[in-house]
Write a protein that holds these residues in place. Sequence first.
Motif, mmCIF file in Angstrom:
data_model
loop_
_atom_site.group_PDB
_atom_site.id
_atom_site.type_symbol
_atom_site.label_atom_id
_atom_site.label_comp_id
_atom_site.label_asym_id
_atom_site.label_seq_id
_atom_site.Cartn_x
_atom_site.Cartn_y
_atom_site.Cartn_z
ATOM 1 N N VAL A 293 0.845 -1.191 0.000
ATOM 2 C CA VAL A 293 0.000 0.000 0.000
ATOM 3 C C VAL A 293 0.880 1.240 0.000
ATOM 4 O O VAL A 293 1.785 1.378 0.827
ATOM 5 C CB VAL A 293 -0.925 0.011 1.236
ATOM 6 C CG1 VAL A 293 -1.749 1.303 1.266
ATOM 7 C CG2 VAL A 293 -1.842 -1.196 1.230
ATOM 8 N N LEU A 294 0.639 2.139 -0.960
ATOM 9 C CA LEU A 294 1.429 3.358 -1.067
ATOM 10 C C LEU A 294 1.169 4.271 0.123
ATOM 11 O O LEU A 294 0.028 4.474 0.527
ATOM 12 C CB LEU A 294 1.078 4.096 -2.362
ATOM 13 C CG LEU A 294 1.790 5.426 -2.606
ATOM 14 C CD1 LEU A 294 3.266 5.185 -2.878
ATOM 15 C CD2 LEU A 294 1.160 6.165 -3.775
ATOM 16 N N VAL A 295 2.238 4.801 0.692
ATOM 17 C CA VAL A 295 2.128 5.790 1.759
ATOM 18 C C VAL A 295 2.692 7.099 1.210
ATOM 19 O O VAL A 295 3.879 7.194 0.887
ATOM 20 C CB VAL A 295 2.904 5.356 3.022
ATOM 21 C CG1 VAL A 295 2.820 6.455 4.089
ATOM 22 C CG2 VAL A 295 2.359 4.047 3.569
ATOM 23 N N ALA A 296 1.837 8.101 1.069
ATOM 24 C CA ALA A 296 2.274 9.395 0.545
ATOM 25 C C ALA A 296 3.055 10.145 1.621
ATOM 26 O O ALA A 296 2.783 10.012 2.815
ATOM 27 C CB ALA A 296 1.071 10.207 0.088
ATOM 28 N N LEU A 297 4.028 10.950 1.179
ATOM 29 C CA LEU A 297 4.885 11.689 2.103
ATOM 30 C C LEU A 297 4.853 13.180 1.780
ATOM 31 O O LEU A 297 4.943 13.571 0.622
ATOM 32 C CB LEU A 297 6.329 11.185 2.015
ATOM 33 C CG LEU A 297 6.574 9.687 2.214
ATOM 34 C CD1 LEU A 297 8.060 9.366 2.052
ATOM 35 C CD2 LEU A 297 6.080 9.219 3.573
ATOM 36 N N MET A 298 4.740 13.998 2.812
ATOM 37 C CA MET A 298 4.795 15.452 2.656
ATOM 38 C C MET A 298 5.779 15.992 3.680
ATOM 39 O O MET A 298 5.502 15.969 4.879
ATOM 40 C CB MET A 298 3.407 16.087 2.866
ATOM 41 C CG MET A 298 3.389 17.601 2.653
ATOM 42 S SD MET A 298 1.788 18.396 3.065
ATOM 43 C CE MET A 298 0.715 17.681 1.834
ATOM 44 N N ASP A 299 6.951 16.469 3.183
ATOM 45 C CA ASP A 299 7.953 16.980 4.116
ATOM 46 C C ASP A 299 7.698 18.443 4.445
ATOM 47 O O ASP A 299 6.744 19.057 3.948
ATOM 48 C CB ASP A 299 9.362 16.770 3.577
ATOM 49 C CG ASP A 299 9.607 17.509 2.255
ATOM 50 O OD1 ASP A 299 8.884 18.469 1.959
ATOM 51 O OD2 ASP A 299 10.539 17.113 1.530
ATOM 52 N N GLY A 300 8.561 19.010 5.289
ATOM 53 C CA GLY A 300 8.344 20.374 5.753
ATOM 54 C C GLY A 300 8.337 21.396 4.648
ATOM 55 O O GLY A 300 7.547 22.352 4.668
#
Length: 334
Positions: A293-300
């Motif tokens: 399952v894809l886990v989306a990432l949003m950094d600072g």
Amino acid sequence: MLTLKDAIVLVLEEAGGPLHSKVICNQILSRNLWQTSGATPCDTVTARLSTTPALFTRTSKGVYDLAKRSSGPFTKPDAPLVEKPISSLTYLAAAEAILNQESVDTSLHYREITERALNQHLIAPKGLTPEATMSAQLGTDIQRRSDRGTAPRFAKTGRGMFKLARVSVSPIGERVDSHNTKVREALHKRIREMDAHKFEEVIGMLLERLGFEDVAVTSKSNDGGIDVIGQLVVADVIRTRMAVQVKRWTANIQRPEVQRVRGSLGVHDQGLIITTGGFSSGAREEASKPNAVLVALMDGEVLVDQLIEYGIGVEKSPVTILELSTDLNIDPND
């Protein structure tokens, strides 16, 4: 872990032919063949390619091959090469690579940009209309950068025509850019230091602006994070249940944290991790792990971009700057 030189050689040997420097860089980083603390790793890769003629040779603008393969007769391998890139760029990175092959201020139609990107194996489309995707992404990038107050990457010069944007070098433009950079840094510092309740409100507001509905905070942790459940709604048709974890961290999130989030997802959930810090290369690799399952990432940095784009925590003041153009071509001696 390889040296940069050995990593480039490995990628080119596996490719069986010349590749664009950005493809080489993307492959090295995505496979974690080499690590650097520098902010511009692809510039470092290009520099090594262009300054090591004994090993690498440029076959066209931005494209390199092994010198031993280009300088002498090339023996075709027994097995046919697969017409498939070992690594692909995003559409925007590919467009930038194609436009960089042209002279300054040259405009190309998005269909030509797409065709060249396909021919050079810079992109690997999953859909049937890569031209439409290229056009949409170029237009969206121009609008978003305008909304965020960041320097443009591309400029639209006519119907379907795009070129690389020229960075303003005027004193006024430099002052505006400097001011906006300071505001971005101050906003980033503010969200890292704000109390948990206010941080929760900011994230909830952002998720709603992004298209989430039924946003609910399910728990708060003692590490500055919150867990949120919501539905991401697209065009009031597609509804995706998202489990969102938010961290007020300065350190990078590591691979185990991504694994923990994936393990906590329900059968029909998608995951999203938002952090005020960053993600390690291992965490990014784990997030896009095949057959998982894809886990989306949003950094600072992206978080600040989104806050600015949707006007959260900042106010925007339009500025009109007049510059003399060269289209009149007036000769003072006439």
